[in-house]
Design an enzyme around this catalytic site. Sequence first.
Site, short mmCIF file in Angstrom:
data_model
loop_
_atom_site.label_atom_id
_atom_site.label_comp_id
_atom_site.label_asym_id
_atom_site.label_seq_id
_atom_site.Cartn_x
_atom_site.Cartn_y
_atom_site.Cartn_z
CD1 TRP A 152 0.01 -1.30 3.22
CD2 TRP A 152 0.44 0.90 3.26
NE1 TRP A 152 0.75 -1.05 4.34
CE2 TRP A 152 1.02 0.30 4.40
CE3 TRP A 152 0.58 2.27 3.08
CZ2 TRP A 152 1.73 1.03 5.34
CZ3 TRP A 152 1.29 3.00 4.02
CH2 TRP A 152 1.86 2.37 5.13
CG ASN A 153 4.99 1.39 1.42
OD1 ASN A 153 4.73 0.24 1.07
ND2 ASN A 153 6.23 1.82 1.56
CE LYS A 176 -3.09 -9.82 -3.40
NZ LYS A 176 -3.03 -8.55 -2.61
N GLY A 229 6.96 -6.28 -0.44
CA GLY A 229 6.12 -6.45 0.74
C GLY A 229 6.93 -6.95 1.92
N GLY A 230 6.26 -7.66 2.81
CA GLY A 230 6.90 -8.14 4.03
C GLY A 230 7.46 -9.54 3.89
CD GLU A 251 11.79 -2.86 -1.93
OE1 GLU A 251 12.12 -2.97 -0.73
OE2 GLU A 251 10.93 -2.07 -2.33
CG LEU A 252 11.57 -9.08 0.97
CD1 LEU A 252 12.01 -10.35 1.67
CD2 LEU A 252 10.13 -9.20 0.48
CB CYS A 285 10.92 -0.54 2.22
SG CYS A 285 11.25 0.26 0.63
CD GLU A 382 10.28 -2.86 7.50
OE1 GLU A 382 10.52 -2.02 6.64
OE2 GLU A 382 9.91 -4.03 7.24
#
Length: 490
Positions: A152-153, A176, A229-230, A251-252, A285, A382
């Site tokens: 979402w960010n 998505k 995401g996470g 990309e976490l 992130c 985090e």
Amino acid sequence: MIEDYRMLIGGAWVAASDGGTFETTNPATGKVWATVPEATAEDIDRAVKAAHEACYEGPWARMTPTERGRCLRKLGDLLADRSEALGEIETRDSGKMFKETRWQAKYIAEFFHFYAGAADKISGETLPIDKPDLFVFTNREPVGVVAAVVPWNSQLFLTAVKIGPALAAGNTVVLKTSEHAPATILEFGKLIAEAGIPDGVVNIVSGHGDPCGKVLTSHPLVARVSFTGGPVAARHVVINSASNFAEVSLELGGKSPFIVFDDADVESAVNGSVAGIFGASGQSCVAGSRLIVHEDVADEFIARMKAIAEGIRIGDPMAEETEMGPLCTRGQLETIEREVAGAVAQGATVVCGGRRAEAGEMFFQPTVIDCPSPDLKIVDTELFGPVLCVLRFRTEEEALRLANDTEHGLAAGIFTRDSARALRMSRAVRAGIVWVNTYRVISPIAEFGGNKASGYGRESGLQAVYDYTRPKTVWMNMSDAPVGNPFQMR
């Protein structure tokens, strides 16, 4: 009035096949403002098949690279023109500051312009083969259907760095949205056809991890998964990719070190740290959430941070005077409160903040925590919020050890006037991105990505286009003579 959104599948705006929806809430007000389709497994299958058909049979497959580039340039132009409207929707959906979202949308157009220019620059090579009478060369071909999953960010940025290079290389995409703030990307999807991109080339679906994300990332027609995401969701993506052998890039998150030496310009470093941890309410992130500061300047630095943090105007993210808005999700808020309390129990000192702000339920104060040891759990957890953990050091070796003592490896900041030290540290810090005497800047020209638990693969930059291609090797016999005896090796 509550907005009613639809998904983009095969060029048509559609509801979920079973009529299912979920609500999206404005975090600044706590009020539901839109409903969004809850994609079923059938919807995902339809979207992937539409993308597959568009990739290999539709007009997109017949377009020249230059023609694809024109579509991307038009998409960038449209994004810049609609930046204010898209920024307003993103702010309403995620709580991100409007003065940031409207600017970001306009700058993100440059990513599409960059990849528009790159579309007809993709080339193979001629090989100096070690056999007579053979001409051997490689072509770069699109991998096929790309599953792009964004959080979402920074939705528009993360969408651009995925679909920009993917489309430039000739692929098609199923994108998505995040279940937490999906509206911005669904609005962005309205620009796709207007840019001249054929039906089915970009499909946008909305829903939760199961079934939406699970079916998408394991679908047999998906050739590549690009996920941001996470780490929990990322592990599921990696497991899902075992079903279709799709290439995966991740990309976490991060817990990025922000290192300040005693010779640094303190004012500049403080401003960089404020931007790195309190910008976007810390919901980035690459947030510089671990301040590693030399003991000789630590007290002054922390005092300046405290003064700025306590003066930050918290409130309506649409208001021009507001400097920090709400958190996006209740889960973040609860995690932050739990971890701050745990840090205090372990001996940390809350210099400022540490609790919810008066502006509303989803607002958290800018927080600075002085940590007596790097062993505190909060130091490498985090939080995705406006919480800065402070550690002190004496020597360059100690600073480097503290910086690398993390499971993450996305970004790092180094503030020093000593250029040799800056080069030594930037080489030795284990992070994918290092900023020296600046922080949290991006460009379509520069690669972006991390190491260790912060993921693998890179986004942005020219190399990203090649990451969405596969080489095909072609062997041509130039001799007029018949092919020789197959039992005699050439």
